[in-house]
Scaffold this active site. Sequence first.
Site, short mmCIF file in Angstrom:
data_model
loop_
_atom_site.label_atom_id
_atom_site.label_comp_id
_atom_site.label_asym_id
_atom_site.label_seq_id
_atom_site.Cartn_x
_atom_site.Cartn_y
_atom_site.Cartn_z
N TYR A 149 0.84 -1.21 0.00
CA TYR A 149 0.00 0.00 0.00
C TYR A 149 0.88 1.25 0.00
CZ TYR A 149 -3.78 3.17 1.47
OH TYR A 149 -4.69 4.20 1.56
N PRO A 278 2.53 3.09 12.99
CA PRO A 278 3.11 4.35 13.45
C PRO A 278 2.54 4.76 14.80
CG PRO A 278 1.69 4.70 11.52
CD PRO A 278 1.67 3.24 11.80
N1 LIG Z 1 -10.50 6.27 4.19
C1 LIG Z 1 -9.34 6.76 4.58
O1 LIG Z 1 -9.16 7.05 5.76
C2 LIG Z 1 -8.25 7.01 3.56
C3 LIG Z 1 -7.04 7.56 4.03
C4 LIG Z 1 -6.02 7.79 3.10
C5 LIG Z 1 -6.21 7.52 1.76
N2 LIG Z 1 -7.39 6.99 1.34
C6 LIG Z 1 -7.51 6.66 -0.09
O2 LIG Z 1 -8.78 7.03 -0.57
C7 LIG Z 1 -9.23 6.08 -1.55
C8 LIG Z 1 -10.60 5.55 -1.14
O3 LIG Z 1 -10.50 4.92 0.12
P1 LIG Z 1 -11.78 4.32 0.88
O4 LIG Z 1 -11.55 4.50 2.32
O5 LIG Z 1 -13.00 4.85 0.26
O6 LIG Z 1 -11.60 2.77 0.57
P2 LIG Z 1 -12.62 1.72 -0.07
O7 LIG Z 1 -11.95 0.39 -0.01
O8 LIG Z 1 -13.96 1.86 0.55
O9 LIG Z 1 -12.72 2.24 -1.57
C9 LIG Z 1 -11.85 1.86 -2.59
C10 LIG Z 1 -12.68 1.53 -3.80
O10 LIG Z 1 -11.81 1.18 -4.88
C11 LIG Z 1 -12.34 0.02 -5.52
N3 LIG Z 1 -11.22 -0.68 -6.18
C12 LIG Z 1 -10.20 -1.34 -5.60
N4 LIG Z 1 -9.39 -1.85 -6.53
C13 LIG Z 1 -9.89 -1.48 -7.73
C14 LIG Z 1 -9.50 -1.70 -9.07
N5 LIG Z 1 -8.39 -2.41 -9.37
N6 LIG Z 1 -10.27 -1.19 -10.07
C15 LIG Z 1 -11.41 -0.48 -9.79
N7 LIG Z 1 -11.82 -0.25 -8.53
C16 LIG Z 1 -11.07 -0.73 -7.51
C17 LIG Z 1 -12.98 -0.77 -4.41
O11 LIG Z 1 -13.91 -1.72 -4.86
C18 LIG Z 1 -13.62 0.34 -3.58
O12 LIG Z 1 -14.91 0.66 -4.03
C19 LIG Z 1 -8.15 5.00 -1.62
O13 LIG Z 1 -7.32 5.25 -2.72
C20 LIG Z 1 -7.39 5.17 -0.33
O14 LIG Z 1 -6.06 4.77 -0.46
C21 LIG Z 1 -8.40 6.71 2.21
#
Ligand SMILES: NC(=O)c1ccc[n+]([C@@H]2O[C@H](COP(=O)([O-])OP(=O)(O)OC[C@H]3O[C@@H](n4cnc5c(N)ncnc54)[C@H](O)[C@@H]3O)[C@@H](O)[C@H]2O)c1
Length: 314
Positions: A149, A278
Amino acid sequence: MRFDATKRVLVTGGAGFLGSHLCERLVEDGHDVLCVDNFYTGSKRNVAHLLDHPRFELMRHDVTFPLYVEVDEIYNLACPASPIHYQHDPVQTTKTSVHGAINMLGLAKRVGAKILQASTSEVYGDPEEHPQTENYWGRVNPIGIRSCYDEGKRCAETLFFDYHRQNGLRIKVARIFNTYGPRMHPNDGRVVSNFIMQALRGDALTIQGDGSQTRSFCYVDDLIEGLVRMMSTPDECTGPINVGSGFEFTMLELAQKVIALTGSSSELAFGPLPQDDPAQRRPDLTLARANLDWEAKTPLDEGLNRTIEYFKGL
Ligand SMILES: NC(=O)c1ccc[n+]([C@@H]2O[C@H](COP(=O)([O-])OP(=O)(O)OC[C@H]3O[C@@H](n4cnc5c(N)ncnc54)[C@H](O)[C@@H]3O)[C@@H](O)[C@H]2O)c1
């Protein structure tokens, strides 16, 4: 040539936790929204209320494969975000971050779209600086179980800046810190969902280590506002910009608050700390304030109450 002023916006990972709130917000703002997701961790249920909307479209697609659509803006959120999910198939996690970024940047280049990357505070790893400014390069283990990640997201940032330098792409890199709210996955192992589910079931709340490690949590509506503002900044504002909440508290304090707000009789149970966890993480938000005129506003109690209501309804 197009004759209408409505923006066509692609949201990858649009059926996930953050993505579904973003799609909702963009539809409300009057845009044509194309939500692309392979439903790896997201679900149709998260966007079910949008399916009949004339400006919303849902497409099943894996971003590790190229995509050919006509859009004006791209929010690249596709990537499993919780350790349980991203460690389940770590090779696929890296592929989603890296190949996904290449494919979405390639699309942005072909159609001249502006593109925002949902990066993460995990690019800072286990930081020696506190709070973390965007200038800090991070301290990341390249071979640990979180690396798929962390390093995937770091490489995606590299690709964004190389496409910007090499091809003049209009990019925005948002480094998102812990966010919580309705539609979080109930079993994703993240601390807020864990604590709420345990409290609602009357199970003991499992605290890793002694609970003195701190985090800051941003309510989802605030975070989405930050992303939308970032997309509309002038082209020279590429980021990276930290987006999150600056209000920090210990895991022990969070557990006690969740117990109080749910009225649960749950007790606390202490277990080992996971690898590379962390000890402290809090964003420096100077750039977000200056460039986005933005700050997280929702008080923790209010955000937790809305999240608790959502989990009660599952
Ligand atoms: N929620 C947090 O606290 C947080 C913090 C930092 C970064 N982020 C980033 O924000 C984004 C969304 O996070 P989230 O919390 O909504 O997570 P989540 O897992 O709910 O959403 C991720 C989405 O991406 C889709 N996905 C995964 N692999 C895929 C692929 N190969 N092709 C198409 N779709 C795909 C999943 O099905 C899901 O709907 C991510 O990139 C994550 O790294 C989130």
